[in-house]
Scaffold this motif. Structure first.
Motif, PDB file in Angstrom:
ATOM      1  N   PRO A 185      -3.635 -10.606   2.025  1.00  0.00           N
ATOM      2  CA  PRO A 185      -4.330  -9.727   1.073  1.00  0.00           C
ATOM      3  C   PRO A 185      -5.572 -10.349   0.460  1.00  0.00           C
ATOM      4  CG  PRO A 185      -1.969  -9.568   0.769  1.00  0.00           C
ATOM      5  CD  PRO A 185      -2.181 -10.656   1.779  1.00  0.00           C
ATOM      6  N   ARG A 186      -5.593 -11.662   0.260  1.00  0.00           N
ATOM      7  CA  ARG A 186      -6.749 -12.307  -0.345  1.00  0.00           C
ATOM      8  C   ARG A 186      -7.990 -12.223   0.545  1.00  0.00           C
ATOM      9  NH1 ARG A 186      -4.609 -18.361  -0.739  1.00  0.00           N
ATOM     10  NH2 ARG A 186      -2.867 -17.157  -1.582  1.00  0.00           N
ATOM     11  N   ASN A 187      -7.789 -12.082   1.850  1.00  0.00           N
ATOM     12  CA  ASN A 187      -8.916 -12.037   2.772  1.00  0.00           C
ATOM     13  C   ASN A 187      -9.543 -10.651   2.875  1.00  0.00           C
ATOM     14  OD1 ASN A 187      -8.657 -14.767   3.424  1.00  0.00           O
ATOM     15  ND2 ASN A 187      -7.162 -14.338   5.035  1.00  0.00           N
ATOM     16  N   GLN A 188      -8.956  -9.658   2.206  1.00  0.00           N
ATOM     17  CA  GLN A 188      -9.528  -8.318   2.112  1.00  0.00           C
ATOM     18  C   GLN A 188      -9.556  -7.925   0.635  1.00  0.00           C
ATOM     19  OE1 GLN A 188     -10.913  -6.612   4.479  1.00  0.00           O
ATOM     20  NE2 GLN A 188     -10.292  -7.876   6.229  1.00  0.00           N
ATOM     21  N   PRO A 189     -10.452  -8.519  -0.143  1.00  0.00           N
ATOM     22  CA  PRO A 189     -10.413  -8.318  -1.603  1.00  0.00           C
ATOM     23  C   PRO A 189     -10.624  -6.882  -2.041  1.00  0.00           C
ATOM     24  CG  PRO A 189     -12.402  -9.503  -0.949  1.00  0.00           C
ATOM     25  CD  PRO A 189     -11.523  -9.444   0.251  1.00  0.00           C
ATOM     26  N   VAL A 190     -11.485  -6.127  -1.350  1.00  0.00           N
ATOM     27  CA  VAL A 190     -11.728  -4.745  -1.765  1.00  0.00           C
ATOM     28  C   VAL A 190     -10.500  -3.883  -1.493  1.00  0.00           C
ATOM     29  CG1 VAL A 190     -13.122  -2.686  -1.328  1.00  0.00           C
ATOM     30  CG2 VAL A 190     -14.223  -4.923  -1.501  1.00  0.00           C
ATOM     31  N   ARG A 191      -9.915  -4.028  -0.301  1.00  0.00           N
ATOM     32  CA  ARG A 191      -8.697  -3.269  -0.011  1.00  0.00           C
ATOM     33  C   ARG A 191      -7.583  -3.631  -0.990  1.00  0.00           C
ATOM     34  NH1 ARG A 191      -5.982  -5.219   5.024  1.00  0.00           N
ATOM     35  NH2 ARG A 191      -7.606  -4.163   6.218  1.00  0.00           N
ATOM     36  N   THR A 192      -7.420  -4.904  -1.270  1.00  0.00           N
ATOM     37  CA  THR A 192      -6.389  -5.331  -2.214  1.00  0.00           C
ATOM     38  C   THR A 192      -6.667  -4.782  -3.604  1.00  0.00           C
ATOM     39  OG1 THR A 192      -6.111  -7.372  -0.933  1.00  0.00           O
ATOM     40  CG2 THR A 192      -5.188  -7.339  -3.140  1.00  0.00           C
ATOM     41  N   GLY A 193      -7.940  -4.773  -4.003  1.00  0.00           N
ATOM     42  CA  GLY A 193      -8.300  -4.209  -5.298  1.00  0.00           C
ATOM     43  C   GLY A 193      -8.041  -2.716  -5.365  1.00  0.00           C
ATOM     44  N   LEU A 194      -8.333  -2.003  -4.289  1.00  0.00           N
ATOM     45  CA  LEU A 194      -8.049  -0.567  -4.256  1.00  0.00           C
ATOM     46  C   LEU A 194      -6.552  -0.306  -4.348  1.00  0.00           C
ATOM     47  CD1 LEU A 194     -10.551   0.625  -1.492  1.00  0.00           C
ATOM     48  CD2 LEU A 194     -10.712   1.048  -3.944  1.00  0.00           C
ATOM     49  N   GLY A 195      -5.754  -1.136  -3.674  1.00  0.00           N
ATOM     50  CA  GLY A 195      -4.309  -0.984  -3.781  1.00  0.00           C
ATOM     51  C   GLY A 195      -3.815  -1.208  -5.196  1.00  0.00           C
ATOM     52  N   ALA A 196      -4.357  -2.227  -5.868  1.00  0.00           N
ATOM     53  CA  ALA A 196      -3.982  -2.484  -7.259  1.00  0.00           C
ATOM     54  C   ALA A 196      -4.403  -1.326  -8.158  1.00  0.00           C
ATOM     55  CB  ALA A 196      -4.608  -3.786  -7.736  1.00  0.00           C
ATOM     56  N   ALA A 197      -5.556  -0.722  -7.863  1.00  0.00           N
ATOM     57  CA  ALA A 197      -6.016   0.418  -8.661  1.00  0.00           C
ATOM     58  C   ALA A 197      -5.080   1.611  -8.492  1.00  0.00           C
ATOM     59  CB  ALA A 197      -7.440   0.796  -8.247  1.00  0.00           C
ATOM     60  N   MET A 198      -4.645   1.870  -7.258  1.00  0.00           N
ATOM     61  CA  MET A 198      -3.710   2.980  -7.029  1.00  0.00           C
ATOM     62  C   MET A 198      -2.379   2.738  -7.722  1.00  0.00           C
ATOM     63  SD  MET A 198      -4.375   4.171  -3.076  1.00  0.00           S
ATOM     64  CE  MET A 198      -4.094   2.548  -2.359  1.00  0.00           C
ATOM     65  N   VAL A 199      -1.887   1.512  -7.661  1.00  0.00           N
ATOM     66  CA  VAL A 199      -0.621   1.190  -8.331  1.00  0.00           C
ATOM     67  C   VAL A 199      -0.764   1.355  -9.842  1.00  0.00           C
ATOM     68  CG1 VAL A 199       1.012  -0.669  -8.818  1.00  0.00           C
ATOM     69  CG2 VAL A 199       0.173  -0.344  -6.494  1.00  0.00           C
ATOM     70  N   THR A 200      -1.905   0.951 -10.401  1.00  0.00           N
ATOM     71  CA  THR A 200      -2.132   1.093 -11.838  1.00  0.00           C
ATOM     72  C   THR A 200      -2.196   2.557 -12.243  1.00  0.00           C
ATOM     73  OG1 THR A 200      -3.360  -0.997 -11.829  1.00  0.00           O
ATOM     74  CG2 THR A 200      -3.668   0.461 -13.722  1.00  0.00           C
ATOM     75  N   PHE A 201      -2.886   3.363 -11.444  1.00  0.00           N
ATOM     76  CA  PHE A 201      -2.951   4.805 -11.707  1.00  0.00           C
ATOM     77  C   PHE A 201      -1.547   5.406 -11.736  1.00  0.00           C
ATOM     78  CE2 PHE A 201      -3.190   9.159  -9.991  1.00  0.00           C
ATOM     79  CZ  PHE A 201      -4.042   9.748 -10.923  1.00  0.00           C
ATOM     80  N   TYR A 202      -0.745   5.068 -10.749  1.00  0.00           N
ATOM     81  CA  TYR A 202       0.634   5.556 -10.690  1.00  0.00           C
ATOM     82  C   TYR A 202       1.431   5.059 -11.896  1.00  0.00           C
ATOM     83  CZ  TYR A 202       5.367   6.227  -8.808  1.00  0.00           C
ATOM     84  OH  TYR A 202       6.687   6.588  -8.638  1.00  0.00           O
ATOM     85  N   ALA A 203       1.246   3.783 -12.258  1.00  0.00           N
ATOM     86  CA  ALA A 203       2.034   3.191 -13.343  1.00  0.00           C
ATOM     87  C   ALA A 203       1.708   3.835 -14.685  1.00  0.00           C
ATOM     88  CB  ALA A 203       1.789   1.688 -13.401  1.00  0.00           C
ATOM     89  N   VAL A 204       0.436   4.165 -14.926  1.00  0.00           N
ATOM     90  CA  VAL A 204       0.072   4.787 -16.200  1.00  0.00           C
ATOM     91  C   VAL A 204       0.710   6.166 -16.317  1.00  0.00           C
ATOM     92  CG1 VAL A 204      -1.855   5.703 -17.552  1.00  0.00           C
ATOM     93  CG2 VAL A 204      -2.069   3.479 -16.449  1.00  0.00           C
ATOM     94  N   LEU A 205       0.645   6.951 -15.241  1.00  0.00           N
ATOM     95  CA  LEU A 205       1.291   8.267 -15.267  1.00  0.00           C
ATOM     96  C   LEU A 205       2.799   8.126 -15.451  1.00  0.00           C
ATOM     97  CD1 LEU A 205      -0.619  10.157 -12.422  1.00  0.00           C
ATOM     98  CD2 LEU A 205      -1.073  10.165 -14.872  1.00  0.00           C
ATOM     99  N   TRP A 206       3.383   7.154 -14.756  1.00  0.00           N
ATOM    100  CA  TRP A 206       4.825   6.931 -14.884  1.00  0.00           C
ATOM    101  C   TRP A 206       5.190   6.523 -16.313  1.00  0.00           C
ATOM    102  CZ3 TRP A 206       7.867   2.502 -15.742  1.00  0.00           C
ATOM    103  CH2 TRP A 206       9.219   2.648 -15.426  1.00  0.00           C
ATOM    104  N   LEU A 207       4.359   5.680 -16.931  1.00  0.00           N
ATOM    105  CA  LEU A 207       4.607   5.250 -18.302  1.00  0.00           C
ATOM    106  C   LEU A 207       4.543   6.425 -19.263  1.00  0.00           C
ATOM    107  CD1 LEU A 207       4.970   2.687 -20.155  1.00  0.00           C
ATOM    108  CD2 LEU A 207       2.496   2.730 -20.433  1.00  0.00           C
ATOM    109  N   ASN A 208       3.595   7.338 -19.038  1.00  0.00           N
ATOM    110  CA  ASN A 208       3.428   8.469 -19.943  1.00  0.00           C
ATOM    111  C   ASN A 208       4.571   9.470 -19.837  1.00  0.00           C
ATOM    112  OD1 ASN A 208       1.557   9.804 -21.895  1.00  0.00           O
ATOM    113  ND2 ASN A 208       1.587  11.424 -20.359  1.00  0.00           N
ATOM    114  N   SER A 209       5.339   9.417 -18.724  1.00  0.00           N
ATOM    115  CA  SER A 209       6.467  10.340 -18.607  1.00  0.00           C
ATOM    116  C   SER A 209       7.544  10.046 -19.640  1.00  0.00           C
ATOM    117  CB  SER A 209       7.063  10.264 -17.205  1.00  0.00           C
ATOM    118  OG  SER A 209       7.679   9.004 -16.978  1.00  0.00           O
ATOM    119  N   GLY A 210       7.537   8.861 -20.201  1.00  0.00           N
ATOM    120  CA  GLY A 210       8.498   8.503 -21.248  1.00  0.00           C
ATOM    121  C   GLY A 210       7.841   8.322 -22.593  1.00  0.00           C
ATOM    122  N   ASN A 211       6.738   9.056 -22.848  1.00  0.00           N
ATOM    123  CA  ASN A 211       6.026   8.858 -24.120  1.00  0.00           C
ATOM    124  C   ASN A 211       6.897   9.195 -25.323  1.00  0.00           C
ATOM    125  OD1 ASN A 211       6.088  11.619 -23.739  1.00  0.00           O
ATOM    126  ND2 ASN A 211       3.856  11.890 -23.807  1.00  0.00           N
TER     127      ASN A 211
END
Length: 555
Positions: free
Chosen positions: A365-391
């Motif tokens: 993953p370190r050798n493809q920093p943009v792809r890895t960053g995009l994956g982290a962004a998608m996981v963060t997007f999912y995590a924020v929505l998931w967190l808000n389901s228990g607001n």
């Protein structure tokens, strides 16, 4: 040594179906050995356990909405009118020997099945295992995950308890918000006005026949493609794009896989025996006029619920039709766009990079920093929505304002993925620089030495050839560039807007590359390392006093 003859009965069968030659070739197929490949196995074994426990539950579950009076063992609900589906769920839990254990194993296996598929897809994404020729397998994986989520949600609603009914009520609202056809879809699914009299029997058919059959077909196609394309493997000595280094299917891999299946089965059995999940007797039968306080969906549906909670109230009327944007956008548009982008990512990356070659070696993953960053962004997007389901739960547990939590998530759903992308990309690039430094200067030994001038430094040792090979296996791609404005004859070339867009995206994808050391740099690093070792030896010799001498001291 001659080959062993088959027994007469098997020889007779082989003469007619010809399986021996086919089996001899495929049973010795080599599979690589890495712990991350077990994630897909966990999903497969969970699915098998789901089928086994589901068959057991079908013997006693009655998929009917007919009203009965409960006369079972659970005294707190005795005499209460309820559906046959809910009454049979209580009977399985309290009156069928081993029924509660099977119910809980089934539920835990469903959660593990979806979790393993998600993590397996993340591993596939971050390592680039979706690249050609495995784009179709990526789409099959997305399809299996979608069907698994739908299957889990439908099974969650079968007991007809108050908690599952609340979830179905929310689902009915999402269906009704579909423009133009929402009402028709709701009547088709529930058999009339919600909750209707047929939805349990309809859901039951879909849950035990339709979706499991589709998942089984996709699993079969997925495994066939894995065998046909051969398994991917991480870079290392002896591993190339044209071979697979590992263990044969029979007897090594079959023994390991069989043992791992019983490990997964044992863990799920232990969880089913010790960890309570979905105690339907605490909720009571479903009543459309009631809502379970603090109701939460299973975790894999949380992000959708959080998306709906995130959207402010917004409606409009177009040609006499009311469109609830506060439901349409978070429940239909956002999930649809998100899943579509994830499913099409292999084709998007292939178009941006222009790389249409076959790939059987995985990326670090370190050798493809943009792809890895995009994956982290998608996981963060999912995590924020998931967190808000228990607001609401977060507000009560932490004595905070639910409005504050909601507004935080509304901001974080946009800012969080950008920040996660930037931080992850910078970390990946830093790790690449650390690999480059390790190649040029060797590994840290922890030995501190002092030179004749009094300066201290840490001694480095050369890394092994195998490690150096692993660190330098990845390629150094170049961004796509738009051709010249004129050809060799001075005639203007047609540069389309799509080409310019592709060039900009490619430049972004390969921006700020950390170049691998060249052969000349590696050779020079070896010379410097040899000189440093020699200087270190001379320094130690010059500072060591022979025996019997004394230091001259100033008066």
């Amino acid at each position: 040594m001659g080959t062993k003859e088959l027994p007469p009965s098997l020889s007779w069968l082989d003469d007619r179906v010809g399986l021996a030659k086919l089996g001899k070739k495929n049973l010795r197929k080599v599979f690589p050995d890495h712990w991350s490949f077990m994630l897909g196995e966990i999903a497969l074994y969970s699915f098998i356990i789901l089928i086994l426990t589901g068959v057991f539950l079908t013997f006693w579950f009655r998929p009917s909405m007919a009203e009965v009076e409960y006369q079972g063992t659970y005294s707190l609900l005795k005499g209460l009118p309820m559906s046959e589906a809910y009454a049979s769920s209580l009977d399985i839990s309290f009156d069928v020997r081993g029924g509660l254990l099977m119910r809980q194993i089934h539920h835990w296996a469903a959660i593990l099945f979806i979790a393993a598929m998600m993590v397996h897809l993340l591993r596939t994404f971050f390592t680039g295992a979706f690249r050609k020729p495995r784009e179709l397998n990526w789409l099959l994986g997305i399809g299996m995950l979608f069907l698994g989520i739908v299957e889990g949600f439908i099974g969650y609603g079968l007991p007809d308890d108050l908690l599952s009914g609340t979830g179905l009520r929310i689902t009915e609202g999402l269906i009704l918000s579909t423009p133009v056809v929402g009402t028709w879809l709701s009547f088709f699914i529930f058999g009339g006005e919600f909750p209707g009299d047929d939805f349990v029997s309809r859901f039951y058919t879909v849950h035990v026949l339709l979706i499991p059959g589709l998942i089984l077909a996709l699993v079969t196609a997925h495994l066939m493609l894995v065998v046909y394309h051969k398994h991917t493997q991480f870079p290392g000595p002896g591993r190339t794009e044209k071979n697979v280094v590992g263990y044969p299917l029979l007897p090594v891999y079959v023994a390991k896989a069989g043992g791992f299946f019983f490990v997964v089965f044992g863990v799920l059995a232990l969880m089913g025996a010790l960890l309570q999940i979905n105690p339907v007797w605490l909720y009571g039968p479903y009543n459309p006029a009631e809502v379970t306080a603090g109701s939460q969906p299973d975790w894999y549906m949380g992000w959708l619920d959080g998306s709906v909670r995130l959207m402010p109230g917004l409606e409009s009327t177009v040609w006499g039709v009311t469109i609830s944007w506060n439901v349409v956008i978070p429940a239909l548009v956002v999930p649809g766009v998100f899943v579509t982008l994830v499913a099409l990512y292999p084709f998007i990356e292939q178009w941006v990079t222009g790389d249409k070659r076959d790939h059987h070696l995985l990326d670090r993953p370190r050798n493809q920093p943009v792809r890895t960053g995009l994956g982290a962004a998608m996981v963060t997007f999912y995590a924020v929505l998931w967190l808000n389901s228990g607001n609401d739960i977060l507000a009560t547990r932490f004595s905070s304002s639910i409005n504050t939590i909601t507004w935080f998530c509304r901001i974080a759903v946009f800012v969080g993925p950008v920040v996660a992308f930037w931080i992850t990309r910078r970390i990946a690039m830093s790790l690449q620089r650390a690999d480059r430094d390790r190649l040029l200067h060797g590994r840290e030994t922890g030995t501190i030495q002092r030179d004749p001038d009094g300066q201290y430094s840490e001694k480095h040792a050369a890394i092994s050839t195998a490690e150096a090979y692993t660190l330098t296996t990845h390629e150094q791609p170049t961004p796509y560039q738009v051709g010249p404005a004129t050809d060799d004859n001075g005639v203007e070339t047609t540069v389309r807007r799509r080409d310019r867009l592709r060039a900009r995206l490619s430049a972004f994808y390969f921006a700020d590359p950390v170049n691998k050391p060249t052969r000349a740099e590696l050779d020079q690093a070896q010379v410097d390392s040899a000189d440093a070792d020699q200087d270190s030896t001379l320094s130690l010799t010059s500072t060591t006093k022979p025996e019997g001498t004394t230091d001259d001291r100033e008066p």
